[in-house]
Design a protein around this motif. Structure first.
Motif, PDB file in Angstrom:
ATOM      1  N   GLU A   1       2.629   7.132  -0.036  1.00 30.42           N
ATOM      2  CA  GLU A   1       2.046   8.704  -0.024  1.00 30.42           C
ATOM      3  C   GLU A   1       0.491   8.192   0.895  1.00 30.42           C
ATOM      4  OE1 GLU A   1      -0.220  11.865  -2.985  1.00 30.42           O
ATOM      5  OE2 GLU A   1       0.018   9.407  -3.640  1.00 30.42           O
TER       6      GLU A   1
ATOM      7  N   GLY B   1       0.216  16.152   3.756  1.00 36.03           N
ATOM      8  CA  GLY B   1      -0.172  16.527   2.141  1.00 36.03           C
ATOM      9  C   GLY B   1      -1.992  14.893   1.971  1.00 36.03           C
TER      10      GLY B   1
ATOM     11  N   ARG C   1       6.616  15.300   2.193  1.00 37.63           N
ATOM     12  CA  ARG C   1       6.849  16.072   1.489  1.00 37.63           C
ATOM     13  C   ARG C   1       8.528  15.876   0.716  1.00 37.63           C
ATOM     14  NH1 ARG C   1       2.314  18.600   0.272  1.00 37.63           N
ATOM     15  NH2 ARG C   1       0.746  19.070   1.509  1.00 37.63           N
ATOM     16  N   GLN C   2       9.183  16.017   1.703  1.00 39.36           N
ATOM     17  CA  GLN C   2      10.775  16.289   1.090  1.00 39.36           C
ATOM     18  C   GLN C   2      10.647  15.214   1.063  1.00 39.36           C
ATOM     19  OE1 GLN C   2      13.159  16.476   5.818  1.00 39.36           O
ATOM     20  NE2 GLN C   2      15.137  17.665   4.229  1.00 39.36           N
TER      21      GLN C   2
ATOM     22  N   ASP D   1       9.568  13.638  -2.442  1.00 36.35           N
ATOM     23  CA  ASP D   1       9.994  14.646  -4.092  1.00 36.35           C
ATOM     24  C   ASP D   1      10.968  14.658  -4.367  1.00 36.35           C
ATOM     25  OD1 ASP D   1       7.749  16.269  -3.539  1.00 36.35           O
ATOM     26  OD2 ASP D   1       9.093  18.785  -2.839  1.00 36.35           O
TER      27      ASP D   1
END
Length: 379
Positions: free
Chosen positions: A128, A161, A260-261, A264
């Motif tokens: 992340e 993010g 993010r895709q 997730d």
């Protein structure tokens, strides 16, 4: 350490008076020669500071300590909830796509490219992105241009993010031509030790799922610019592959950010994603081997790839064969996800409607690491 983005630092090795020819701004010998007269405008730097602060504030996330203005950005990884974190770092630039942004005066997406090239490299290891730092260097600081670039960097950070916690703006007269600038980015992320990718259990029969690119992204632009120059087109002309858009603006479509895709999908399907590959310079041919064991090959079904018109145009104009195309450009695939055949359907559904199987892993034997084929998934 580099200064925070809220400051502008300058090259300590600025040209010495003895090495600089006298200009119209030269002062009589009994008067002081200022830094501004040497080509460095501190007031312009301070104006940029005022523009950057609110942009960085929009990217704040858990872990950010304090604000801009110190000698380094502070980040508390404990605030992010990791149990056994491993830090992952990546750095990159935008390449000669910058020249297109400079020549067209369209700077509003180039910072997204910068962030994307770094954070997409982080996420392929399961990480992340946590924070980002930028480096903007120019010969003469134009506040409006720099602010537009940093605004797009902040936009990229929001898409990923991660927080923009610092950077460096360097004004270095004599180092760059009029209007030129350069960019570099630095991203740091984290991943739990037991979730680092790629995994060691890749096997023959695993499926490769492709996620589409938004266009050329930020690789191959030395060739793109050569093609445009030889075609006699200008950046303001209608794009041959999309007459409704200007050529320059169309080619400057920002690199897609997959963070993010992908994250997730990993969280929604624990243990299903075995490996990820960011398709950058070298295309599928040179990037897929970076995630494969020596015993496996990636067999790509080129019929399964929905290649955008820009690539067909480039291939025709540059007279490239299929292998060279897939070694130079992403050809419509910006990220590849490796999963078992049993998990391919649910992972593809989790990734979204634009995900599609583009190949499979096979035993390598005496073959090459990447094989381009046709119709293998529909056979």
């Amino acid at each position: 350490m580099a200064n925070s983005s809220s400051q502008v630092s300058f090259n300590a090795d600025a040209p010495r008076p003895a090495a600089v020819s006298k200009t119209e701004e030269s002062m009589p010998e009994d008067k002081p020669l200022t830094y501004r007269q040497a080509g460095v405008d501190i007031d312009a730097g301070n104006a940029l500071v005022d523009a950057i602060g609110p942009l960085a504030d929009k990217t704040k996330r858990a872990g950010v300590l304090g604000g801009l203005g110190g000698f380094g950005g502070l980040f508390d990884i404990a605030a992010c909830g990791y149990q056994d974190p491993v830090l992952v770092a990546a750095t990159d630039g935008v390449g000669t796509k910058l020249k297109l942004a400079i020549d067209t005066g369209l700077h509003g997406g180039i910072g997204i490219d910068l962030v994307a090239m770094c954070v997409n490299d982080l996420v392929v290891q399961g990480a992340e992105p946590l924070f980002f730092l930028d480096y903007f260097a120019t010969g003469k600081l134009e506040v409006g241009v720099a602010a537009e670039v940093v605004a797009s960097i902040a936009e990229g950070c929001q898409q990923a993010g991660c927080a923009l916690i610092g950077g460096e703006t360097a004004e270095m007269p004599g180092m760059y031509g009029d209007g030129d600038y350069d960019l570099a980015g630095f991203a740091v992320g984290a991943v739990e030790r037991n979730a680092i990718l790629p995994r060691a259990d890749l096997v023959a029969g695993d499926i490769l799922v492709g996620l589409p690119s938004s266009g050329v992204h930020a690789n191959g632009f030395s060739l793109v610019r050569r093609v445009v120059a030889e075609s006699g087109l200008s950046w303001e002309d209608p794009a041959p592959f999309d007459p409704s858009a200007q050529l320059g603006k169309s080619l400057l479509a920002p690199t897609r950010i997959y963070v993010r895709q992908v994250l997730d999908t990993i969280r929604e399907n624990p243990g299903a994603v075995k490996a990820l590959c960011h398709i950058t310079g070298g295309g599928l041919i040179d990037n897929l081997p970076r995630i494969l064991p020596k015993t496996l090959s990636a067999t790509i079904d080129i019929d399964a790839i929905d290649m955008p018109a820009v690539f067909s145009w480039l291939q025709t104009e540059a007279r490239l064969d299929t292998h060279e195309m897939f070694r130079t450009f992403n050809c419509g695939v910006g990220m590849v996800v490796a999963v078992s055949a049993d998990d391919a359907e649910r992972v593809s559904a989790s990734l979204g409607a634009d995900a599609r199987a583009i190949g499979t892993l096979t035993e390598r034997g005496e073959g090459t690491a990447v094989v381009l084929d046709s119709g293998i998934l529909s056979a």
